[in-house]
Design an enzyme around this catalytic site. Structure first.
Site, PDB file in Angstrom:
ATOM      1  N   GLY A  41     -15.664   0.916  14.139  1.00 18.52           N
ATOM      2  CA  GLY A  41     -16.665  -0.156  14.017  1.00 18.52           C
ATOM      3  C   GLY A  41     -16.282  -1.397  14.810  1.00 18.52           C
ATOM      4  O   GLY A  41     -17.134  -2.058  15.407  1.00 18.52           O
ATOM      5  N   ARG A  93      -2.386  -2.130  -3.644  1.00 20.29           N
ATOM      6  CA  ARG A  93      -3.645  -1.416  -3.490  1.00 20.29           C
ATOM      7  C   ARG A  93      -3.587  -0.211  -4.431  1.00 20.29           C
ATOM      8  O   ARG A  93      -2.644   0.585  -4.375  1.00 20.29           O
ATOM      9  CB  ARG A  93      -3.780  -0.918  -2.059  1.00 20.29           C
ATOM     10  CG  ARG A  93      -4.974  -0.030  -1.905  1.00 20.29           C
ATOM     11  CD  ARG A  93      -4.991   0.654  -0.565  1.00 20.29           C
ATOM     12  NE  ARG A  93      -6.232   1.392  -0.434  1.00 20.29           N
ATOM     13  CZ  ARG A  93      -6.358   2.491   0.296  1.00 20.29           C
ATOM     14  NH1 ARG A  93      -5.344   2.966   0.975  1.00 20.29           N
ATOM     15  NH2 ARG A  93      -7.505   3.101   0.362  1.00 20.29           N
ATOM     16  N   ARG A 114     -13.067  14.644   7.567  1.00 17.54           N
ATOM     17  CA  ARG A 114     -13.832  14.963   6.350  1.00 17.54           C
ATOM     18  C   ARG A 114     -15.302  15.158   6.667  1.00 17.54           C
ATOM     19  O   ARG A 114     -15.846  14.469   7.519  1.00 17.54           O
ATOM     20  CB  ARG A 114     -13.693  13.832   5.325  1.00 17.54           C
ATOM     21  CG  ARG A 114     -12.367  13.807   4.627  1.00 17.54           C
ATOM     22  CD  ARG A 114     -12.250  12.590   3.730  1.00 17.54           C
ATOM     23  NE  ARG A 114     -11.276  11.653   4.249  1.00 17.54           N
ATOM     24  CZ  ARG A 114     -11.145  10.396   3.841  1.00 17.54           C
ATOM     25  NH1 ARG A 114     -11.950   9.924   2.917  1.00 17.54           N
ATOM     26  NH2 ARG A 114     -10.226   9.620   4.351  1.00 17.54           N
ATOM     27  N   GLU A 122      -7.692  -5.667   4.484  1.00 17.54           N
ATOM     28  CA  GLU A 122      -7.589  -5.413   3.054  1.00 17.54           C
ATOM     29  C   GLU A 122      -6.401  -6.157   2.450  1.00 17.54           C
ATOM     30  O   GLU A 122      -6.443  -6.595   1.315  1.00 17.54           O
ATOM     31  CB  GLU A 122      -7.477  -3.901   2.808  1.00 17.54           C
ATOM     32  CG  GLU A 122      -8.826  -3.216   3.013  1.00 17.54           C
ATOM     33  CD  GLU A 122      -8.723  -1.765   3.430  1.00 17.54           C
ATOM     34  OE1 GLU A 122      -8.266  -1.516   4.572  1.00 17.54           O
ATOM     35  OE2 GLU A 122      -9.086  -0.894   2.640  1.00 17.54           O
ATOM     36  N   ASN A 172       0.883  -1.156   0.000  1.00 18.59           N
ATOM     37  CA  ASN A 172       0.000   0.000   0.000  1.00 18.59           C
ATOM     38  C   ASN A 172       0.925   1.210   0.000  1.00 18.59           C
ATOM     39  O   ASN A 172       1.545   1.537   1.010  1.00 18.59           O
ATOM     40  CB  ASN A 172      -0.890  -0.030   1.250  1.00 18.59           C
ATOM     41  CG  ASN A 172      -1.876   1.119   1.277  1.00 18.59           C
ATOM     42  OD1 ASN A 172      -1.803   2.034   0.455  1.00 18.59           O
ATOM     43  ND2 ASN A 172      -2.797   1.075   2.227  1.00 18.59           N
ATOM     44  N   HIS A 180     -13.126   2.159  -0.483  1.00 19.24           N
ATOM     45  CA  HIS A 180     -13.092   1.137   0.579  1.00 19.24           C
ATOM     46  C   HIS A 180     -13.625  -0.206   0.083  1.00 19.24           C
ATOM     47  O   HIS A 180     -14.028  -1.056   0.881  1.00 19.24           O
ATOM     48  CB  HIS A 180     -13.964   1.520   1.795  1.00 19.24           C
ATOM     49  CG  HIS A 180     -13.402   2.585   2.673  1.00 19.24           C
ATOM     50  ND1 HIS A 180     -14.220   3.426   3.396  1.00 19.24           N
ATOM     51  CD2 HIS A 180     -12.135   2.942   2.977  1.00 19.24           C
ATOM     52  CE1 HIS A 180     -13.467   4.270   4.097  1.00 19.24           C
ATOM     53  NE2 HIS A 180     -12.199   4.000   3.858  1.00 19.24           N
TER      54      HIS A 180
END
Ligand code: ADP
Length: 387
Positions: free
Chosen positions: A324, A85, A235, A373, A7, A174
């Protein structure tokens, strides 16, 4: 079979090494501040090097050396492939691909849609090309999973010709994370993914929510850019575009507005903090932190309602990413008063951070699943290598 996932950021690299025989993550390395006076390499979060690293190519050489010294990997010749990625695949890339010259050119061309990300992702690809030119490289796109959205979900209601010409539409991001937790969710529910409707809720620094019908993304909250949708660390998420016009009329430059919406909004804009742990700690004594928490949760709740309506039948909600996976309070507040949709949270299971946190009688299950990921990128890389 050994696969490296990369990444690549503008001045950073996150690299994971997998042994695909048992899908084991063997090592995780991070290189920070590439090109600055003092760069840093971390192996499993421990600093193992400090000093100047000129560019991404030098960073990879350093990683190879460290893996050799630690007797983890002799050299990159032992790798079967590398998976990257890549943030933006536009409409061009609906799936992962093996990287060749044409793919590099296409990723470059898509940089106009993701000026902060695609050029940085390319740095990693080009560094491997220089370091180990014969190694197979695969690109896994954040946008690809959402390419199954129907037009009614991805088109904005603006002049059609202008939208087409400028490639303005919802792309969603995502995707690799949403896909991963959906697949894991299917295993937990002991069903085939293609038979499942799910709502996946990725709440990290960046946050997005996806409606999945029969295993495919049919709507998602991030849009043309990763700014739309949920309230995030820094954001704004959804905002009336009229606000931007108003600010422009007042003399704000595009750069200033971009900075406002990306860096000085969201939780940070509302209360000065973007770390949910801190917000939870101080919110009893801070009105602004308490409000930021409420606004964050309320936005997630609204989207759950919208996606329940879009999907009709839903098997499970899946919470993932930093907030989460860890914030009991956020999950509790988000799921409050959703009984009308058949969502009944079991507060005790939620507090114990169990995988299934809904009551037995809950029509819609609520799951907590760790996102990964990297393993998804490694799997895609292996799949293409063997195809
Ligand atoms: P990124 O998008 O940068 O990968 P992460 O998925 O790591 O972000 O999520 C970062 C967020 O997760 C931060 O807001 C952090 O406060 C939050 N977080 C991590 N652990 C906890 C926790 N135990 N309780 C509440 N929030 C947490």
């Amino acid at each position: 079979m050994k696969i490296l996932t990369i990444n690549s950021g503008s001045s950073s690299l996150k690299v994971a090494l997998f042994e695909m025989r048992d899908e084991k993550r063997v090592s995780f390395l991070e290189v920070e501040k590439i090109g600055e006076d003092i760069s840093r390499v971390l192996l499993e979060k421990e600093t193992v090097f400090e000093g100047k690293i000129e560019d991404h190519y030098e960073a990879l050489k350093k990683i190879e050396k460290i893996l050799n010294e630690k007797n983890i990997l002799k050299n990159f010749d032992q790798l079967s492939a590398v998976g990257h990625r890549v943030v933006h695949g536009g409409e061009k890339f609906k799936k992962s691909v093996i990287i060749d010259k044409k793919v590099i050119k296409d990723i470059k061309e898509l940089s106009s849609l993701a000026p902060l990300h695609n050029p940085s992702n390319l740095k990693g690809i080009e560094a491997i090309l220089k370091k180990a030119p014969s190694l197979t490289q695969v690109a896994v796109f954040d946008t690809a999973f959402h390419q199954t959205m129907p037009k009614k979900a991805y088109l904005y209601a603006i002049d059609y010709k202008t939208a087409q010409k400028e490639k303005i539409r919802r792309y969603g991001f995502h995707g690799t994370s949403h896909m991963h937790v959906a697949k894991e969710g299917a295993k937990i529910l002991k069903k085939e993914l293609k038979d499942l409707n799910l709502i996946t809720i990725h709440l990290g620094n960046g946050a997005s929510i996806t409606a999945i019908k029969n295993g495919k993304s049919v709507d998602t909250s991030m849009g043309f850019t990763p700014l739309e949708g949920l309230v995030m660390g820094t954001r704004s998420g959804d905002i009336d575009p009229g606000v931007l016009l108003y600010l422009m009329e007042k003399g704000f430059e595009a750069k200033e507005i971009e900075e406002l919406l990306n860096k000085r909004s969201g939780l940070k804009g509302l209360c000065g903090k973007n770390d949910m742990r801190e917000i939870e700690k101080i919110k009893a004594n801070s009105q602004t932190a308490s409000l930021a928490f409420e606004i964050f949760c309320y936005r997630v709740k609204k989207y759950i309602g919208a996606y329940m309506a879009a999907l009709g039948e839903v098997e499970a909600l899946i919470f993932t990413a930093g907030i989460g996976e860890n914030s009991l309070e956020v999950r509790e507040r988000v799921c409050e008063n959703l009984e009308i949709f058949g969502i009944k949270l079991d507060k005790e299971k939620n507090k114990r951070n169990e995988t299934i946190i809904s009551k037995k009688s809950s029509k819609v299950k609520v799951l907590v699943i760790k996102t990964d990921e990297e393993i998804e990128i490694a799997r895609e890389t292996k799949r293409l290598l063997l195809a």
